[in-house]
Scaffold this motif. Structure first.
Motif, PDB file in Angstrom:
ATOM      1  N   ASP A   1       1.904  13.011  -3.372  1.00 57.82           N
ATOM      2  CA  ASP A   1       1.564  14.142  -2.505  1.00 57.82           C
ATOM      3  C   ASP A   1       0.805  13.667  -1.261  1.00 57.82           C
ATOM      4  O   ASP A   1       1.087  14.101  -0.143  1.00 57.82           O
ATOM      5  N   ILE A   2      -0.167  12.782  -1.472  1.00 58.06           N
ATOM      6  CA  ILE A   2      -0.938  12.251  -0.338  1.00 58.06           C
ATOM      7  C   ILE A   2      -0.046  11.384   0.539  1.00 58.06           C
ATOM      8  O   ILE A   2      -0.128  11.439   1.775  1.00 58.06           O
ATOM      9  N   GLN A   3       0.821  10.597  -0.087  1.00 57.61           N
ATOM     10  CA  GLN A   3       1.711   9.722   0.684  1.00 57.61           C
ATOM     11  C   GLN A   3       2.640  10.524   1.580  1.00 57.61           C
ATOM     12  O   GLN A   3       2.918  10.140   2.715  1.00 57.61           O
ATOM     13  N   LYS A   4       3.091  11.694   1.082  1.00 55.19           N
ATOM     14  CA  LYS A   4       3.962  12.548   1.899  1.00 55.19           C
ATOM     15  C   LYS A   4       3.193  13.142   3.076  1.00 55.19           C
ATOM     16  O   LYS A   4       3.722  13.277   4.179  1.00 55.19           O
ATOM     17  N   VAL A   5       1.938  13.511   2.842  1.00 51.65           N
ATOM     18  CA  VAL A   5       1.125  14.083   3.920  1.00 51.65           C
ATOM     19  C   VAL A   5       0.846  13.046   5.000  1.00 51.65           C
ATOM     20  O   VAL A   5       0.959  13.324   6.197  1.00 51.65           O
ATOM     21  N   LEU A   6       0.483  11.847   4.571  1.00 52.78           N
ATOM     22  CA  LEU A   6       0.171  10.786   5.547  1.00 52.78           C
ATOM     23  C   LEU A   6       1.432  10.298   6.250  1.00 52.78           C
ATOM     24  O   LEU A   6       1.375   9.880   7.409  1.00 52.78           O
ATOM     25  N   GLY A   7       2.545  10.342   5.538  1.00 52.43           N
ATOM     26  CA  GLY A   7       3.850  10.068   6.120  1.00 52.43           C
ATOM     27  C   GLY A   7       3.948   8.767   6.898  1.00 52.43           C
ATOM     28  O   GLY A   7       3.623   7.691   6.398  1.00 52.43           O
ATOM     29  N   LEU A   8       4.365   8.881   8.146  1.00 50.30           N
ATOM     30  CA  LEU A   8       4.634   7.726   8.990  1.00 50.30           C
ATOM     31  C   LEU A   8       3.388   6.913   9.298  1.00 50.30           C
ATOM     32  O   LEU A   8       3.484   5.739   9.646  1.00 50.30           O
ATOM     33  N   PHE A   9       2.218   7.504   9.155  1.00 48.18           N
ATOM     34  CA  PHE A   9       1.002   6.814   9.570  1.00 48.18           C
ATOM     35  C   PHE A   9       0.624   5.662   8.641  1.00 48.18           C
ATOM     36  O   PHE A   9      -0.151   4.799   9.037  1.00 48.18           O
ATOM     37  N   ILE A  10       1.155   5.630   7.426  1.00 51.67           N
ATOM     38  CA  ILE A  10       0.908   4.463   6.568  1.00 51.67           C
ATOM     39  C   ILE A  10       1.680   3.248   7.087  1.00 51.67           C
ATOM     40  O   ILE A  10       1.077   2.197   7.305  1.00 51.67           O
ATOM     41  N   PRO A  11       2.997   3.337   7.319  1.00 52.67           N
ATOM     42  CA  PRO A  11       3.692   2.192   7.914  1.00 52.67           C
ATOM     43  C   PRO A  11       3.112   1.768   9.268  1.00 52.67           C
ATOM     44  O   PRO A  11       3.148   0.584   9.619  1.00 52.67           O
TER      45      PRO A  11
ATOM     46  N   ALA B   1       0.830  -1.212   0.000  1.00 53.71           N
ATOM     47  CA  ALA B   1       0.000   0.000   0.000  1.00 53.71           C
ATOM     48  C   ALA B   1       0.861   1.258   0.000  1.00 53.71           C
ATOM     49  O   ALA B   1       0.584   2.225  -0.725  1.00 53.71           O
ATOM     50  N   ASP B   2       1.926   1.254   0.802  1.00 53.28           N
ATOM     51  CA  ASP B   2       2.814   2.416   0.909  1.00 53.28           C
ATOM     52  C   ASP B   2       3.518   2.686  -0.418  1.00 53.28           C
ATOM     53  O   ASP B   2       3.580   3.832  -0.892  1.00 53.28           O
ATOM     54  N   LEU B   3       4.046   1.633  -1.045  1.00 55.94           N
ATOM     55  CA  LEU B   3       4.745   1.794  -2.321  1.00 55.94           C
ATOM     56  C   LEU B   3       3.780   2.218  -3.434  1.00 55.94           C
ATOM     57  O   LEU B   3       4.134   3.034  -4.294  1.00 55.94           O
ATOM     58  N   PHE B   4       2.571   1.691  -3.412  1.00 57.18           N
ATOM     59  CA  PHE B   4       1.566   2.075  -4.416  1.00 57.18           C
ATOM     60  C   PHE B   4       1.239   3.558  -4.305  1.00 57.18           C
ATOM     61  O   PHE B   4       1.187   4.272  -5.311  1.00 57.18           O
ATOM     62  N   MET B   5       1.024   4.025  -3.076  1.00 51.98           N
ATOM     63  CA  MET B   5       0.703   5.434  -2.883  1.00 51.98           C
ATOM     64  C   MET B   5       1.881   6.329  -3.240  1.00 51.98           C
ATOM     65  O   MET B   5       1.705   7.413  -3.805  1.00 51.98           O
ATOM     66  N   ALA B   6       3.085   5.878  -2.913  1.00 55.34           N
ATOM     67  CA  ALA B   6       4.276   6.667  -3.250  1.00 55.34           C
ATOM     68  C   ALA B   6       4.446   6.790  -4.765  1.00 55.34           C
ATOM     69  O   ALA B   6       4.897   7.819  -5.274  1.00 55.34           O
TER      70      ALA B   6
END
Length: 203
Positions: free
Chosen positions: A92-102, A82-87
Motif C-alpha cells: 500500500d505504501i509502495q503504491k502511494v510513493l510510486g515513482l518516487f522510490i525509483p 528497497a523498491d522490491l522489499f516495499m512492494a
C-alpha cells in the motif's frame, strides 16, 4: 570523536532538507502524510548507507572516467532492493510513493554524498556520514508529514488527534501545502539559527 562528528552533522548542521535544500522532489511530493514521509526517509536512508559503504570500499578500483556511472549503478542496485522489499511487505505504501522510490537513484543527496564524501574517505567515516545524513533526511520528511497530516486530515499516522469538531485545512495535503509548510519551517529554523549565532557572538 570524529565518527560521532560525521554522524551528528547530518542531523541538523548539514541537514539535507532544512539546511542544504537537497532532495526537494520527494520532500515536497510525498509528505502529505506522516507514514509516507517516514517510509520515503527510511528507503533513502537504506540506499544512502549501503551505497556509501560499497563506494567507500571499491573507490580505489573505479577508473575516474567511469566514476559517476559506477556510482549510479551501485545506487540503482540498492534502490531496486528497497523498491522490491516495499512492494513485497508494504504494498500500500509502495503504491502511494510510486515513482518516487525509483527516483531515489537521481536524488542529489545520495549521489552528492557518494561523490563528495564516500569516494574520499575510509569506510567507517562514510558509514557514519551516511547514517547521519539519512537519519536527518528521515526526521525532516517525517516532521513535514506530521504537520501536513495534522492540519490537512486531523490525524497522525492515521490516528485521529484533533477531535470531531476540527475542520481539516485541505490545502495542507495538496501540493501548495508542501511549499507553505516547508517555507514556514525554514523561516522558523533560520530565525532560531540566527538567534543562536548572535548569542554566541555576544559571548
Amino acid at each position: 570523536m570524529r565518527m560521532w562528528k560525521e554522524f551528528i552533522k547530518g542531523l541538523w548542521k548539514e541537514n539535507a532538507v532544512f539546511r542544504q535544500l537537497m532532495g526537494m522532489c520527494p520532500t515536497l511530493a510525498v509528505t502529505n502524510a506522516a507514514i509516507n514521509g517516514l517510509a520515503m526517509g527510511l528507503a533513502t536512508l537504506f540506499v544512502l548507507v549501503c551505497s556509501s559503504v560499497i563506494i567507500a570500499i571499491v573507490k580505489n578500483y573505479i577508473p575516474d572516467k567511469v566514476r559517476i556511472p559506477s556510482f549510479i549503478v551501485v545506487i540503482a542496485t540498492f534502490v531496486t532492493i528497497a523498491d522490491l522489499f516495499m512492494a513485497a511487505f508494504f504494498p500500500d505504501i509502495q503504491k502511494v510513493l510510486g515513482l518516487f522510490i525509483p527516483l531515489i537513484v537521481v536524488n542529489c543527496l545520495i549521489l552528492g554524498r557518494a561523490e563528495a564524501f564516500a569516494s574520499n574517505n575510509p569506510v567507517k567515516y562514510a558509514l557514519m556520514d551516511a547514517l547521519g545524513m539519512g537519519v536527518g533526511f528521515t526526521w525532516a520528511l517525517t516532521l513535514l508529514g506530521i504537520i501536513r497530516e495534522v492540519l490537512g486530515m486531523g490525524s497522525i499516522f492515521g490516528i485521529e488527534v484533533m477531535g470531531v469538531n476540527f475542520t481539516p485545512w485541505i490545502i495542507f495535503i495538496l501540493p501548495p501545502g508542501a511549499f507553505i509548510t516547508l517555507g514556514i519551517l525554514l523561516g522558523i529554523f533560520n530565525a532560531f539559527s540566527k538567534k543562536k549565532t548572535s548569542e554566541a557572538s555576544c559571548h
